[in-house]
Scaffold this motif. Structure first.
Motif, PDB file in Angstrom:
ATOM      1  N   LEU A 101     -21.221   1.587 -24.940  1.00  0.00           N
ATOM      2  CA  LEU A 101     -22.065   1.644 -26.141  1.00  0.00           C
ATOM      3  C   LEU A 101     -21.403   2.467 -27.242  1.00  0.00           C
ATOM      4  O   LEU A 101     -21.455   2.102 -28.419  1.00  0.00           O
ATOM      5  CB  LEU A 101     -23.435   2.225 -25.792  1.00  0.00           C
ATOM      6  N   ALA A 102     -20.767   3.562 -26.874  1.00  0.00           N
ATOM      7  CA  ALA A 102     -20.073   4.391 -27.863  1.00  0.00           C
ATOM      8  C   ALA A 102     -18.892   3.637 -28.471  1.00  0.00           C
ATOM      9  O   ALA A 102     -18.639   3.733 -29.677  1.00  0.00           O
ATOM     10  CB  ALA A 102     -19.599   5.696 -27.229  1.00  0.00           C
ATOM     11  N   ALA A 103     -18.179   2.868 -27.666  1.00  0.00           N
ATOM     12  CA  ALA A 103     -17.046   2.084 -28.171  1.00  0.00           C
ATOM     13  C   ALA A 103     -17.521   1.047 -29.182  1.00  0.00           C
ATOM     14  O   ALA A 103     -16.899   0.860 -30.232  1.00  0.00           O
ATOM     15  CB  ALA A 103     -16.301   1.418 -27.014  1.00  0.00           C
ATOM     16  N   VAL A 104     -18.636   0.391 -28.897  1.00  0.00           N
ATOM     17  CA  VAL A 104     -19.205  -0.587 -29.840  1.00  0.00           C
ATOM     18  C   VAL A 104     -19.616   0.117 -31.123  1.00  0.00           C
ATOM     19  O   VAL A 104     -19.343  -0.364 -32.224  1.00  0.00           O
ATOM     20  CB  VAL A 104     -20.402  -1.328 -29.201  1.00  0.00           C
ATOM     21  N   ALA A 105     -20.262   1.275 -30.999  1.00  0.00           N
ATOM     22  CA  ALA A 105     -20.688   2.028 -32.183  1.00  0.00           C
ATOM     23  C   ALA A 105     -19.496   2.456 -33.024  1.00  0.00           C
ATOM     24  O   ALA A 105     -19.552   2.405 -34.256  1.00  0.00           O
ATOM     25  CB  ALA A 105     -21.505   3.251 -31.760  1.00  0.00           C
TER      26      ALA A 105
END
Length: 123
Positions: A101-105
């Protein structure tokens, strides 16, 4: 009880309060941005149970997302676990989900998807 990290993309990561607390505790020593460090410490010590990355300074937000995306938080969590391999195995999936999720953000921030929020804060 649960804890949630909200991302600017609208995504969120929710885990049990103990897993959430471990994630924050792993983040705290790695955050160099003083303002962000203080925010995360206050959330952790106050057992607030949520972190909205949009509430962090742009630099702090980028730093937290990078730490989560590159899984440094997971490496730190593993060193904090004293209960044995079964505890490590049980936490691997939620921590991997947090990293994803952090990578997508981070990608959304990089492509300008959330620029307007940052500009409003900087005015």
């Amino acid at each position: 009880m649960a804890g949630t990290i909200f991302f600017s993309s609208g995504a969120r990561w929710t885990a049990s309060s103990s897993v959430f607390a471990l994630a924050l505790e792993a983040l705290i020593p790695m955050i160099s941005d003083l303002e962000t460090h203080e925010v995360v410490v206050a959330l952790n010590e106050g057992n607030v149970g949520m972190l909205d990355v949009e509430d962090l300074s742009p630099h702090g937000r980028a730093e937290v997302l990078q730490i989560l995306a590159d899984r440094r938080h997971w490496e730190s969590v593993q060193t904090m676990i004293t209960g044995g391999q079964e505890w490590v195995d049980a936490l691997e999936e939620p921590m991997a989900e947090l990293s994803a999720l952090a990578a997508v953000a981070m990608r959304k921030e990089g492509d300008g998807s959330s620029d307007s929020g940052i500009r409003l804060r900087n005015r």
